[in-house]
Scaffold this motif. Structure first.
Motif, mmCIF file in Angstrom:
data_model
loop_
_atom_site.group_PDB
_atom_site.id
_atom_site.type_symbol
_atom_site.label_atom_id
_atom_site.label_comp_id
_atom_site.label_asym_id
_atom_site.label_seq_id
_atom_site.Cartn_x
_atom_site.Cartn_y
_atom_site.Cartn_z
ATOM 1 N N LEU A 349 83.587 38.199 19.478
ATOM 2 C CA LEU A 349 83.698 36.876 18.860
ATOM 3 C C LEU A 349 82.386 36.099 18.932
ATOM 4 N N ASP A 354 79.217 37.435 13.983
ATOM 5 C CA ASP A 354 80.166 36.718 13.139
ATOM 6 C C ASP A 354 79.396 36.026 12.021
ATOM 7 N N ILE B 4 85.656 28.749 19.631
ATOM 8 C CA ILE B 4 86.096 30.133 19.826
ATOM 9 C C ILE B 4 84.933 30.982 20.332
ATOM 10 N N GLN B 5 83.735 30.718 19.787
ATOM 11 C CA GLN B 5 82.561 31.502 20.189
ATOM 12 C C GLN B 5 82.243 31.276 21.671
ATOM 13 N N GLY B 8 84.871 33.173 23.771
ATOM 14 C CA GLY B 8 84.805 34.629 23.689
ATOM 15 C C GLY B 8 86.206 35.211 23.573
ATOM 16 N N GLU B 9 86.272 36.535 23.401
ATOM 17 C CA GLU B 9 87.561 37.196 23.179
ATOM 18 C C GLU B 9 88.544 36.933 24.319
ATOM 19 N N LYS B 99 84.499 33.059 10.908
ATOM 20 C CA LYS B 99 83.863 31.954 11.615
ATOM 21 C C LYS B 99 84.436 30.592 11.250
#
Lengths: 356, 356
Positions: A349, A354, B4-5, B8-9, B99
Motif C-alpha cells: 500500500l 500506488d 492508508i499509505q 500500510g497493509e 490511491k
C-alpha cells in the motif's frame, strides 16, 4: 478454438474445470453449484486463507509466463496453510480477465494451477470468472485442515526457543531484480529500434542464474518440512511463511508472542547464486535475505529441547533465539555488531507502488 | 485521520478489523495469522462460495455509496450459502484499492460489510488488502454449514415438482435502470455547465421509487425463507439464488436435473413499483423479471406433496412445474402462448461489457 466471449462465463468455467477429478475425501462437491460442499471430520480444524493478486502490482506479464503465474498463485496460498502446520485440501479460483486474454492464455494459467494442486493433493472446487477493464485479477482462497489443537499460530514463541528457517533466503528477490534488469534492457533496445522488436536484439542472459529465476517464478511451498516435523514429533511453538521478508515475519512473531529475538547474520541461509548475484548488483546480500520477499520458506520456533531433532532435518537452519521482550529484536552481524531489526518488507500500500 | 499509505497493509487491516468480536462457535481464530481457523462439528457439511467484484464491471461508484457496496458485497455471498439450504458463518474480504480511496472510504465500506454480517450472524475472519492500479477490486469468500446430507443442489428437481420463487423479481434491474438514467442526466447537465457541478443542477428524482433503489443498492439474502422451510420440514429438491435472472437460473436447474419446466407468466411475482417503472421506461416487465439479475431471491423446487406447506409461507410464489426433459423449458404467457425460455441473463464476459 472458441473465444472467451463466445464461451461466456459458464462455458469458460466448464471448459477449464470439466476434467477435474476431486481427490480429497473432504471434497464432496466441486465446481458447478452455488457453493462447494466439503466435509471435515470432527478431529480436524479447518484452515482458510485468501490472496488477491493484481497485474501491475503483484506480477508483470512481460516476463512472467501465465503457466508459472498459475503455479505461483496457487503456491502462495498453499504456503499459508502449511504455515499453520496444516495440509491444504481445496482452492477456489476467481479471475478477472481483460479482453486481451485468450482462451489459450487461460488454459496455460489453469495448467500451472493444476500442476501445483496435483503436486500438493489439492482440489479446485470453485471460483468466479468475470471480465475486467484492466488486466488480470486473481483471487484464490485455500482451505485446508490440521489436527484439532495443533494449528501453529504466530503468538506461541517463548524466550529460549530456537528460531529456524527452511531453505535459503533472498533468492526470489534476486530473481526479481534479474528479471527487472532484463526488462529494462529489452525496452531500451526496443526504443533504439523505434519500437520494433528485431532478431538482432540481445537475448536476455540468464545463464547460471536459473535457480534465482525458478525461486521467483516457480516457488515451492514447504510441504516436505511440515511432514518432516510431524514425523519427528516436533510441534513448533510459532510459525509463519516468509512472504514479505525475514525481518518483517520475525517482527510479527515477536509482536504477537510478546518476545524479543536474537538472530545471527552468519547463520542466515543463503544460496551461492544469491550471493554472487548480490555482488554483481552491488547489493548487501544480508539485506536481500532480510527484506526481500516471496521466498515462501517457513520461519518457526521450537523449544530448546527439540534441538537434536531439528538438526536431523536437512534444509532447516537454526538462525537464533527467542528472547524476553525487553531485550529487543536484534540482528548480530558477522563482525559482532548488534542492530535492531526493522520491517522493510514490501508494503503493497506504499505510495511508491500506488501510481494511479 | 491517518492515511492508508501511512497505515500500510497491516495497519489498515488492524484498523478495520480490531474491534471485531467472533460470534460463531465455529470461528476459532479470525484475522491476524496465516489462516483463519474454524471448527465444524461432524454432523455439518461445510459450504464455500466466492465472488469477485470489479469497479466499472460490477458496480459504479458514481451512484453506489461505499457503505451500500460493502453491504451488498457481503450479501451476494451469503445468498449463495442460503441457496444451498445452509447458514453462512464466516467471510474473508480481499480488497484492491487505488490511491483515490481514503481511510474514511474504507471505514464506510467496512461499516456496510459489518452491518450485513451482524444481521446474518457472520464473522469476518480474514482477507487481504493491497493497492490497485485501477479502482476498487473486491473478492469475498463465504463459508457456511448445513446439516449433513441436507445441502440442496441444482440437480435434484423431478418432473411434477412445483417451482417456487421468494419475493418478487425484476425490481433490482429496474433500480439499476433508474440509477443509470439519472447518471446520464447528471453528466449531461455537467457538460452543459462545462464540467462544473452547480446548485442549479436538477437533483435526481427518485420519489416513489425508493423500493427499486433499495433492491438494487441494498439487496437482502433470504435467510428468512430458509428458516421457514426448515420450520415446516420442507426439503427442496433443488435450489439456486437468482443472481443472473430467472430464465438463466431455471435453465441451470433444468440442465443439471435433466428435466424441462413449465412456468406461467401470470404467476411470476412482481412488485407494483417494478411494473410502473417498466411502463414508464416502455419495457416489458416480464422480460425484466425473467432476465434482469441481482434480485437475490431464491428459486427452488419441492415435491407436489409439499404444496399445502408452501402455501403457508408468505412471500413465496408457485410459478410452475418441473416437466420431463423432452417437454422443453416453456414459458406460458398470459394469453396462452408458449415460448422456449432463453438465458439472456447478464454475461460478464460479453464483448459489450469488455471495453479494455
Amino acid at each position: 478454438m472458441a473465444t472467451i466471449q463466445e464461451l461466456g462465463e459458464f462455458g469458460l468455467i466448464k471448459h477449464l474445470t470439466e476434467s477435474i477429478e476431486l481427490k480429497n475425501e473432504s471434497s464432496l462437491k466441486g465446481v458447478g453449484d452455488d457453493c462447494a460442499v466439503l466435509a471435515y471430520p470432527q478431529d480436524r480444524e479447518v484452515l482458510v486463507t485468501t490472496d488477491l493478486l493484481l497485474e501491475g502490482v503483484h506480477f508483470d506479464l512481460t516476463y512472467v509466463p501465465l503457466k508459472h503465474l498459475g503455479y505461483k498463485s496457487a503456491m502462495v496460498n498453499l504456503s499459508d496453510v502449511y504455515a499453520m502446520g496444516g495440509m491444504p485440501r481445496q482452492i477456489t479460483v476467481s479471475l478477472g480477465l481483460s479482453k486481451r486474454f485468450t482462451l489459450e492464455d487461460m488454459e496455460q494459467f489453469y495448467d500451472g494451477l493444476r500442476l501445483a494442486c496435483d503436486a500438493h493433493g489439492v482440489d479446485i472446487v470453485g471460483g468466479d470468472t468475470t471480465s475486467s477493464m484492466t488486466g488480470l485479477t486473481i483471487s484464490i482462497t485455500c482451505i485446508g485442515d490440521v489436527e484439532k489443537g495443533k494449528a501453529i499460530y504466530r503468538n506461541g514463541a517463548k524466550p529460549t526457543d530456537i528460531i529456524c528457517v527452511s531453505g535459503n533466503l533472498g533468492a526470489a528477490y534476486m530473481g526479481l531484480q534479474l528479471l527487472e534488469r532484463e526488462k529494462i534492457v529489452y525496452y531500451q533496445q526496443l526504443k533504439e529500434n523505434k519500437g520494433n522488436a528485431t532478431l538482432e536484439m540481445a537475448e536476455p542472459d540468464f545463464a547460471g542464474r536459473e535457480y534465482l529465476l525458478q525461486r521467483q517464478l516457480r516457488p515451492e511451498a514447504r510441504r516436505d518440512v511440515i511432514l518432516r516435523l510431524r514425523e519427528l514429533g516436533i510441534q513448533p511453538t510459532s510459525m509463519m511463511d516468509i512472504s514479505d521478508g525475514l525481518s518483517s515475519e520475525l517482527l510479527h512473531i515477536c509482536t504477537d508472542s510478546h518476545t524479543g529475538c536474537r538472530v545471527y547474520e552468519e547463520h542466515i541461509p543463503l544460496d551461492y547464486e544469491t550471493a554472487a548475484q548480490a555482488e554483481e548488483f552491488n547489493m548487501n546480500v544480508t539485506t536481500c535475505a532480510l527484506n526481500g520477499g516471496e521466498d515462501y520458506e517457513l520461519l518457526f520456533t521450537v523449544p530448546m529441547s527439540d534441538k537434536d531433532k531439528i538438526e536431523k532435518i536437512e534444509d532447516v537452519t537454526m538462525i537464533g533465539f527467542v528472547t524476553n521482550e525487553d531485550e529487543g529484536k536484534v540482528l548480530v552481524t558477522r563482525d559482532g555488531n548488534e542492530f535492531q531489526l526493522k520491517a522493510q518488507g514490501w508494503n503493497p500500500l506504499s505510495e511508491e507502488k500506488d501510481k494511479e
